[in-house]
Write an enzyme that holds these catalytic residues in place. Structure first.
Site, short mmCIF file in Angstrom:
data_model
loop_
_atom_site.label_atom_id
_atom_site.label_comp_id
_atom_site.label_asym_id
_atom_site.label_seq_id
_atom_site.Cartn_x
_atom_site.Cartn_y
_atom_site.Cartn_z
N ASP A 152 46.79 39.17 50.47
CA ASP A 152 45.48 39.13 50.13
C ASP A 152 44.17 39.41 51.27
O ASP A 152 43.66 38.79 52.36
CB ASP A 152 45.45 37.55 49.70
CG ASP A 152 43.89 37.76 49.70
OD1 ASP A 152 42.90 38.28 49.06
OD2 ASP A 152 43.49 36.01 49.01
N HIS A 186 45.41 39.31 46.41
CA HIS A 186 44.82 38.05 46.11
C HIS A 186 45.51 37.92 44.62
O HIS A 186 45.73 36.07 45.01
CB HIS A 186 43.38 38.33 45.62
CG HIS A 186 42.13 36.82 44.98
ND1 HIS A 186 42.48 36.07 46.27
CD2 HIS A 186 42.01 36.17 43.75
CE1 HIS A 186 41.92 34.50 45.69
NE2 HIS A 186 41.67 34.89 44.64
N SER A 209 41.31 30.57 45.27
CA SER A 209 40.16 31.44 44.77
C SER A 209 38.92 29.86 44.51
O SER A 209 38.44 30.05 46.02
CB SER A 209 40.54 32.15 43.60
OG SER A 209 39.57 32.92 44.15
N1 COA Z 1 47.13 52.35 31.23
C1 COA Z 1 46.51 50.53 31.16
N2 COA Z 1 47.53 49.93 31.04
C2 COA Z 1 48.64 49.23 31.80
C3 COA Z 1 48.64 50.36 32.70
C4 COA Z 1 48.31 51.15 32.55
N3 COA Z 1 48.91 52.37 33.86
N4 COA Z 1 49.63 49.90 32.87
C5 COA Z 1 50.09 48.28 32.85
N5 COA Z 1 48.90 48.14 32.41
C6 COA Z 1 48.67 46.82 31.16
C7 COA Z 1 49.76 46.21 30.71
O1 COA Z 1 50.34 46.85 29.31
C8 COA Z 1 50.00 44.44 30.22
O2 COA Z 1 48.90 44.73 29.30
P1 COA Z 1 48.45 43.57 28.85
O3 COA Z 1 47.83 42.31 29.81
O4 COA Z 1 47.58 43.67 27.92
O5 COA Z 1 49.87 43.09 27.83
C9 COA Z 1 48.79 44.60 31.47
O6 COA Z 1 47.72 45.64 32.17
C10 COA Z 1 48.99 43.93 32.90
O7 COA Z 1 48.64 43.48 33.63
P2 COA Z 1 49.21 42.97 34.96
O8 COA Z 1 48.13 42.99 36.36
O9 COA Z 1 50.62 44.22 35.59
O10 COA Z 1 49.85 41.80 35.16
P3 COA Z 1 50.08 40.97 36.08
O11 COA Z 1 50.95 39.80 35.13
O12 COA Z 1 50.36 41.42 37.31
O13 COA Z 1 48.54 39.68 36.38
C11 COA Z 1 47.36 38.46 35.58
C12 COA Z 1 48.94 39.38 34.97
C13 COA Z 1 46.81 37.60 34.30
C14 COA Z 1 47.52 37.30 37.32
C15 COA Z 1 46.26 39.48 35.98
O14 COA Z 1 46.24 40.67 34.65
C16 COA Z 1 45.04 39.39 35.97
O15 COA Z 1 44.09 39.30 35.25
N6 COA Z 1 44.04 39.22 37.14
C17 COA Z 1 42.87 38.64 37.47
C18 COA Z 1 43.20 37.37 37.74
C19 COA Z 1 42.09 36.74 38.43
O16 COA Z 1 41.08 37.07 37.98
N7 COA Z 1 42.13 36.48 39.22
C20 COA Z 1 40.88 35.59 40.84
C21 COA Z 1 40.00 34.97 40.14
S1 COA Z 1 38.37 34.97 41.42
#
Ligand code: COA
Length: 357
Positions: free
Chosen positions: A300, A329, A149
């Site tokens: 993506d 992505h 990214s």
């Molecule tokens: N309502 C509220 N919260 C919810 C929900 C709902 N219906 N469904 C899931 N959640 C919450 C979960 O409780 C969990 O919370 P926690 O992280 O506080 O424990 C969270 O959402 C899970 O997020 P999710 O996106 O499903 O996790 P993942 O394992 O699929 O992805 C990451 C993890 C770190 C990759 C992602 O969360 C992230 O931050 N992505 C962005 C990363 C980034 O910056 N990418 C690009 C950079 S250019």
């Protein structure tokens, strides 16, 4: 140049300092950093982490560049690539990751240098800053330059600035510049922050524009995922209070980010991504003699597959592979085990074919 261990985390607001990775080391170049804007940044501290040992030749290095809101703690956010026997193997390589200039995880940025008056920065400045660290560490040659990214933008810029220092390159889920759609999404995110009344031209002190930053992250997060995943996961489901689950999920992601990231950093880094392009450096990149691996993710839509094919074409020894991910992505983080064998093959650590897609 001299190491400076005096820079204190105490200068940072508590909400952010708690998230600076524990293993961070700091180095402050003695000479100012000359920015592309014409400004100079003095005492531009670089926070970084390293694993393994640098060999006597100074050439067993894997340099990892992190994404927009990432940190130097690559072991934590790319665990599938990391560890003995894997591509990022500290028993064999000296692995380095620096927090980007303009960020808020220990390196010089708006939190350490003037808040709203922190200058506009470019990906080129970020890499010039990292090169000061590489020199300080005694690195003579980098076996693999790796980024996903926004990290991919930095890895490309390394090749523009110091092609003689890099032997192989791996780019994951990026492009030669932000596609039009990504520019628009970055711009819309920035507007959410700027239009929050608490923004105050970046001088918000202890009352940051949380609502604007949260909305910005929600737009960003949506662009990191994809329709099929969100549809399968949330469909049209609602919470008991009537809020659609998909919106509840995005709000949660927004709330999480505002607890760990600075709004001015978010603006500076988004602008740097918008302004980045290696299109004008095509001839130079075409002279790179090393192997280049470009990894794309089939779902993506932020940096789509055709951008990866275009990127691989810049290099005489470039090839692209496409991996499957349900996550869009974010597959570059969540499904990293699917391209880890290809990275090992690129490094010459595996005879496994690159065609792991
Ligand atoms: N309502 C509220 N919260 C919810 C929900 C709902 N219906 N469904 C899931 N959640 C919450 C979960 O409780 C969990 O919370 P926690 O992280 O506080 O424990 C969270 O959402 C899970 O997020 P999710 O996106 O499903 O996790 P993942 O394992 O699929 O992805 C990451 C993890 C770190 C990759 C992602 O969360 C992230 O931050 N992505 C962005 C990363 C980034 O910056 N990418 C690009 C950079 S250019």
């Amino acid at each position: 140049m001299s190491a400076d261990h005096q820079t204190s985390h105490a200068a940072l607001p508590s909400g952010v300092q708690n998230h600076i990775p524990a293993g961070v080391q700091r180095f402050t170049p003695s000479s100012p950093l000359h920015l592309r804007s014409g400004e100079q940044l003095r005492e531009a501290v670089i926070a970084y982490q390293s694993w393994g040992s640098l060999n006597a030749a100074g050439d067993n290095v894997i340099w990892v560049c992190h994404a927009l809101t990432g940190t130097s703690d690559v072991e934590n956010w790319w665990p599938a690539l990391f560890g003995p026997g894997r591509a990022l193997d500290p028993d064999q390589y000296f692995i380095v990751c620096a927090n980007v200039l303009g960020g808020c995880y220990g390196s010089a940025g708006p939190l350490t240098h003037g808040a709203g008056s922190f200058p506009t920065i470019s990906i080129s400045d970020i890499v010039a800053h990292q090169r000061q660290l590489a020199e300080y560490l005694g690195i003579r040659s980098i076996a693999l330059m790796l980024g996903g990214s926004m990290g991919g933008f930095q890895a490309l810029e390394w090749l523009v600035q110091a092609p003689h220092k890099v032997r192989k390159l791996a780019l994951v889920a990026c492009a030669d510049s932000q596609p039009a759609q990504a520019i628009a999404l970055s711009h819309l995110q920035m507007q959410q922050v700027i239009r929050d009344p608490l923004y105050q031209a970046g001088f918000y002190g202890d009352a940051p524009p949380l609502e604007g930053l949260s909305l910005a992250r929600q737009i960003g997060h949506l662009s990191y995922r994809c329709d099929t995943e969100l549809g399968a996961r949330f469909a049209r489901e609602q919470r008991d209070d009537g809020v659609y689950q998909v919106l509840s999920y995005l709000q949660h992601q927004g709330s999480k980010l505002v607890r760990r990231f600075d709004a001015n950093s978010y603006l500076r880094l988004n602008q740097a991504m918008i302004d980045f392009s290696v299109v004008e450096h095509r001839a130079q990149l075409n002279a790179f003699p090393g192997d280049v691996l470009v990894v794309g993710i089939d779902s993506d839509w932020l940096y789509p597959w055709h951008e990866q094919v275009k990127l691989a074409d810049y290099f005489p020894h470039g090839r692209s592979i496409r991996i499957h991910s349900d996550f869009g992505h974010d597959g570059f983080l969540l499904d990293a085990e699917r391209f880890e064998p290809a990275l090992r093959a690129l490094l010459g650590q595996s005879t496994e074919l690159l065609a792991c897609a």
